[in-house]
Motif scaffolding. Structure first.
Motif, PDB file in Angstrom:
ATOM      1  N   THR A 197       0.748  -1.175   0.131  1.00 22.89           N
ATOM      2  CA  THR A 197      -0.075  -0.168  -0.132  1.00 22.89           C
ATOM      3  C   THR A 197       0.938   1.208   0.031  1.00 22.89           C
ATOM      4  N   GLU A 198       0.276   2.187  -0.441  1.00 27.41           N
ATOM      5  CA  GLU A 198       1.188   3.524  -0.419  1.00 27.41           C
ATOM      6  C   GLU A 198       1.351   4.172   0.814  1.00 27.41           C
ATOM      7  N   VAL A 199       0.635   3.876   1.791  1.00 27.34           N
ATOM      8  CA  VAL A 199       1.078   4.445   3.190  1.00 27.34           C
ATOM      9  C   VAL A 199       1.986   3.430   3.725  1.00 27.34           C
TER      10      VAL A 199
ATOM     11  N   LEU B  93      -3.904  -2.842   8.011  1.00 32.45           N
ATOM     12  CA  LEU B  93      -5.364  -2.593   7.412  1.00 32.45           C
ATOM     13  C   LEU B  93      -5.611  -1.211   7.550  1.00 32.45           C
ATOM     14  N   VAL B  94      -5.056  -0.540   8.579  1.00 32.26           N
ATOM     15  CA  VAL B  94      -5.097   1.045   8.568  1.00 32.26           C
ATOM     16  C   VAL B  94      -4.755   1.667   7.378  1.00 32.26           C
ATOM     17  N   ALA B  95      -3.259   1.132   6.980  1.00 31.71           N
ATOM     18  CA  ALA B  95      -2.823   1.795   5.552  1.00 31.71           C
ATOM     19  C   ALA B  95      -3.654   1.499   4.368  1.00 31.71           C
ATOM     20  N   GLU B  96      -4.229   0.274   4.401  1.00 32.07           N
ATOM     21  CA  GLU B  96      -5.222   0.013   3.207  1.00 32.07           C
ATOM     22  C   GLU B  96      -6.426   0.954   3.373  1.00 32.07           C
ATOM     23  N   ALA B  97      -6.928   1.125   4.516  1.00 30.50           N
ATOM     24  CA  ALA B  97      -8.056   2.000   4.492  1.00 30.50           C
ATOM     25  C   ALA B  97      -7.778   3.585   4.266  1.00 30.50           C
ATOM     26  N   LEU B  98      -6.493   3.984   4.594  1.00 29.46           N
ATOM     27  CA  LEU B  98      -6.101   5.318   4.295  1.00 29.46           C
ATOM     28  C   LEU B  98      -6.353   5.392   2.779  1.00 29.46           C
TER      29      LEU B  98
ATOM     30  N   LEU C 163      -6.559   9.294   1.668  1.00 28.06           N
ATOM     31  CA  LEU C 163      -6.447  10.019   2.925  1.00 28.06           C
ATOM     32  C   LEU C 163      -4.805  10.484   3.072  1.00 28.06           C
ATOM     33  N   ARG C 164      -3.868   9.945   2.541  1.00 30.06           N
ATOM     34  CA  ARG C 164      -2.479   9.732   2.575  1.00 30.06           C
ATOM     35  C   ARG C 164      -2.019  11.300   3.152  1.00 30.06           C
ATOM     36  N   GLU C 165      -2.497  12.431   2.131  1.00 29.93           N
ATOM     37  CA  GLU C 165      -1.991  13.537   2.338  1.00 29.93           C
ATOM     38  C   GLU C 165      -2.842  14.428   3.172  1.00 29.93           C
TER      39      GLU C 165
ATOM     40  N   LYS D 290     -11.032  -5.161   8.578  1.00 27.44           N
ATOM     41  CA  LYS D 290     -10.767  -4.146   7.651  1.00 27.44           C
ATOM     42  C   LYS D 290     -12.053  -3.265   7.242  1.00 27.44           C
ATOM     43  N   GLN D 291     -13.266  -4.184   7.167  1.00 23.18           N
ATOM     44  CA  GLN D 291     -14.549  -3.250   7.071  1.00 23.18           C
ATOM     45  C   GLN D 291     -14.894  -2.492   8.226  1.00 23.18           C
ATOM     46  N   ALA D 292     -14.557  -2.918   9.297  1.00 19.27           N
ATOM     47  CA  ALA D 292     -14.938  -2.074  10.608  1.00 19.27           C
ATOM     48  C   ALA D 292     -14.004  -0.853  10.513  1.00 19.27           C
ATOM     49  N   ILE D 293     -12.921  -1.100  10.092  1.00 20.35           N
ATOM     50  CA  ILE D 293     -11.779   0.238  10.154  1.00 20.35           C
ATOM     51  C   ILE D 293     -12.352   1.264   8.988  1.00 20.35           C
ATOM     52  N   LEU D 294     -12.888   0.437   7.798  1.00 17.68           N
ATOM     53  CA  LEU D 294     -13.359   1.390   6.810  1.00 17.68           C
ATOM     54  C   LEU D 294     -14.682   2.096   7.315  1.00 17.68           C
TER      55      LEU D 294
END
Lengths: 362, 257
Positions: B12-14, B34-39, B44-46, B192-196
């Protein structure tokens, strides 16, 4: 220029707003509640953030967050609340975040009482939290200075990336005086904050922290902090000298006590006695050179504090040529009377050779 | 890439390429991902600021290529509040462990949740203090042995583990509170669904959201990594049941993302 009658606490609010405060976070405690109430009443209408926190621990951490985001942030409290903030102040210092913190001192230790006192001098000037750090500490002695120093504190904080504390007390916070509202205020250029966390848009990440695990890295970080402190010591130490050119007795006092000493000194001058006052404006950095310069004709120094003797240590550390240092101190919310200071000064100058017992309860 | 090749997995980019300091079998790596994938999902990275805690994940800034601020132990929700109030346009989340959030930072998390502060919290519960060497946590389970509960946590003297998701769900303000785990692929997908969902709530300005993630600590559970994973289902989930404990949007008849 307008003159308005206001309390010292209200003057803090006025000074902060004029300085462009973005965010205020605080927790109620006497005798500074007019500040938090004033911020609550005025900031939301100006589109700035106000939040009453769940504790002083949280308030100073909220200041940390807002400062990290590059905004002008402030909290205020009184002695026991400031004790709780020491954690956050150490983190702010280690992270080099600008912030303004006002301590409207009250009697201590512990819950103490809500009367004015100056017992937090050590905590403010030595770094009350963990680690090697200092904050700039400004000591107003009038309602006007409550406004002016609060205003200036934001610039100093931004310029040096350092927490600035206004160390005042319940007397100055609660009393009312005419206060000049200069309009527009002289404005320094706002300092750029390229280090802030603002979302890493088109750049590498910023990480603001005080954590440096490798000893060499933390040592380097500390050297940088100390370098900043030395620069502040060189450039920002401030004091007001009142009638010290020929003074044989020099009172040294800050804040509310300086007013008492100034008045006592003026009464003694009318009697032809050579008395002056050296009032430290910055308690850290301590204006040692200004003190030395005020002692050209001095035979005695009289330190006056509403504490058991804290400022006196900085006077002792200031290389005052072995001059005798007398001490008048009151604790628990009491203050020396002007009459008492006059009598003390008179006694010193009429019988300069006689050894006098200090009147303070040291 | 030929037409028959299809990219099914990428960094992931994050997430940075830095190797983590976490112990083998630790759950933090999965949760970071999972946090990185959600961002990434929300782009949202930037515009994100993460507030890192004191604890094992204090070095999370090395692994997540986003702006981060440190907080004193337990104070992450207060620092996040400061960032969010200063810059409501930024996406702000805290990443906290159980000692940080449920012991020393109890006041901060309760009041941030109660204000409905528009931040998200990723709460990693592994029932033990990791960074300081395996002491009893507020979420340590009855009978669980730690260096400060060598005979096992005792109900009479140490009380029961704190159930953070349930406790915070009693407040009016929070928008979304769920407990998930990462012990098997299906559970990871649900996490992941919950974090999203939690992140979506902040994006939509709905207020406070928290995802409690049950996570293994093989080192201080003193068991092999695989056994620690299975211990989540065998032991931990029985104390900390999984599920959504608060969902204001569902309660309002709106569909959850």
């Amino acid at each position: 220029m307008t003159k308005v009658l206001m309390s010292g606490n209200d003057a803090v609010v006025e000074g902060a707003i004029r300085a462009g405060i973005d965010c205020y976070f605080g927790y109620p405690i006497t005798p500074q509640n007019e500040i938090i109430a004033g911020m609550a009443a005025r900031l939301p209408g100006l589109g700035r953030a106000f939040l009453q926190s769940e504790s002083e621990l949280a308030a100073v951490s909220m200041v940390h967050g807002a400062a990290a985001a590059g905004k002008r942030a402030m909290t205020t409290s009184s002695s026991p609340g400031i004790s709780l903030m020491q954690e956050g102040i150490s983190y702010l210092s280690g992270t080099q975040l600008p912030a303004v913190i006002v301590n409207v001192q009250r009697g201590g230790p512990g819950l103490g009482n809500i009367a004015p006192a100056q017992g937090d001098y050590f905590q403010a000037t030595r770094g009350g939290g963990n680690g090697d750090y200092h904050n700039i500490v400004l000591a107003p002695s009038s309602v006007q200075e409550m406004l002016d120093y609060t205003y200036e504190a934001f610039d100093l904080a931004d310029q040096y990336r350092i927490p600035v504390m206004i160390l005042t007390d319940g007397r100055l916070g609660q009393m009312m005086e005419p206060c000049e509202l200069r309009d527009p205020y002289p404005r320094k250029k706002l300092v750029e904050k390229p280090w802030a966390v603002t979302g890493a848009k088109g750049r590498k990440q910023h990480f603001l922290c005080s954590l440096h695990l490798p000893p060499a890295e933390l040592a380097e970080h500390n050297r940088a902090l100390q370098k900043n402190y030395r620069e502040i010591e060189r450039k920002e130490a401030r004091a007001e000298a009142h009638c010290t050119n020929d003074a044989e007795v020099v009172f040294v006092a800050y804040g509310a006590c300086a007013r008492l000493c100034r008045e006592a000194g003026d009464i003694l001058r009318e009697e032809g006695l050579k008395v002056g006052l050296l009032r430290p404006i910055t308690l850290w950095p301590f204006p040692a050179k200004k003190l030395q310069a005020s002692l050209k004709k001095a035979k005695r120094i009289v330190v006056v504090e509403m504490s058991a003797g804290q400022l006196i240590q900085d006077v002792q550390l200031s290389n005052v040529d072995g001059l005798p240092i007398e001490f008048i101190g009151r604790m628990g919310g009491e203050a020396p009377s002007i009459k008492e200071l006059v009598a003390f000064g008179r006694k010193l100058l009429q019988k300069p050779r006689r050894k006098l017992a200090s009147q303070g309860k040291r | 890439m030929t037409q028959t090749e299809k990219k099914v997995f990428a960094r992931t980019e994050v997430l940075t390429s830095q190797q983590t300091h976490y112990c083998p079998g630790c759950g933090h790596g999965i949760v970071h991902r999972l946090v990185a994938e959600a961002l990434d999902h929300f782009g949202l990275r930037e515009k994100t600021v993460c507030v890192a805690p004191v604890g094992c994940s204090v070095l999370a800034y090395k692994y997540l290529a986003i702006d981060m601020s440190e907080a004193a132990h337990g104070r992450a929700p207060a620092v996040a509040t400061g960032v969010k109030r200063a810059r409501p346009d930024l996406f702000v989340f805290t990443y906290q462990g159980d000692g940080d959030l449920a012991a020393i930072g109890t006041a901060e998390i309760v009041h941030a949740a109660n204000r409905g502060e528009n931040i998200s919290v990723v709460f990693v519960n592994n029932a033990v203090y990791g960074m300081t060497g395996g002491q009893m946590a507020p979420t340590t389970m009855l009978g669980q042995k730690t260096t400060t509960s060598p005979a096992g946590r005792n109900l009479q003297s140490e009380g029961s583990p704190i159930k953070v998701a349930e406790m915070l769900s009693a407040l009016d303000a929070p928008s979304y509170i769920a407990r998930v785990t990462v012990d098997k692929p299906a559970a990871v997908r649900k996490a992941k669904q919950a974090i999203l969902t939690a992140f979506q709530r902040q994006i939509d300005g709905k207020g406070f959201s928290l995802v409690e993630v049950l996570s293994p600590c093989p080192t201080y559970w003193r068991m092999p990594a695989a056994k620690a994973m299975s211990a989540i289902e065998d032991t931990m989930v029985k104390v900390f049941p999984l599920g959504v404990f608060k969902d204001k949007e569902a309660a309002n008849g709106n569909q959850t993302a």
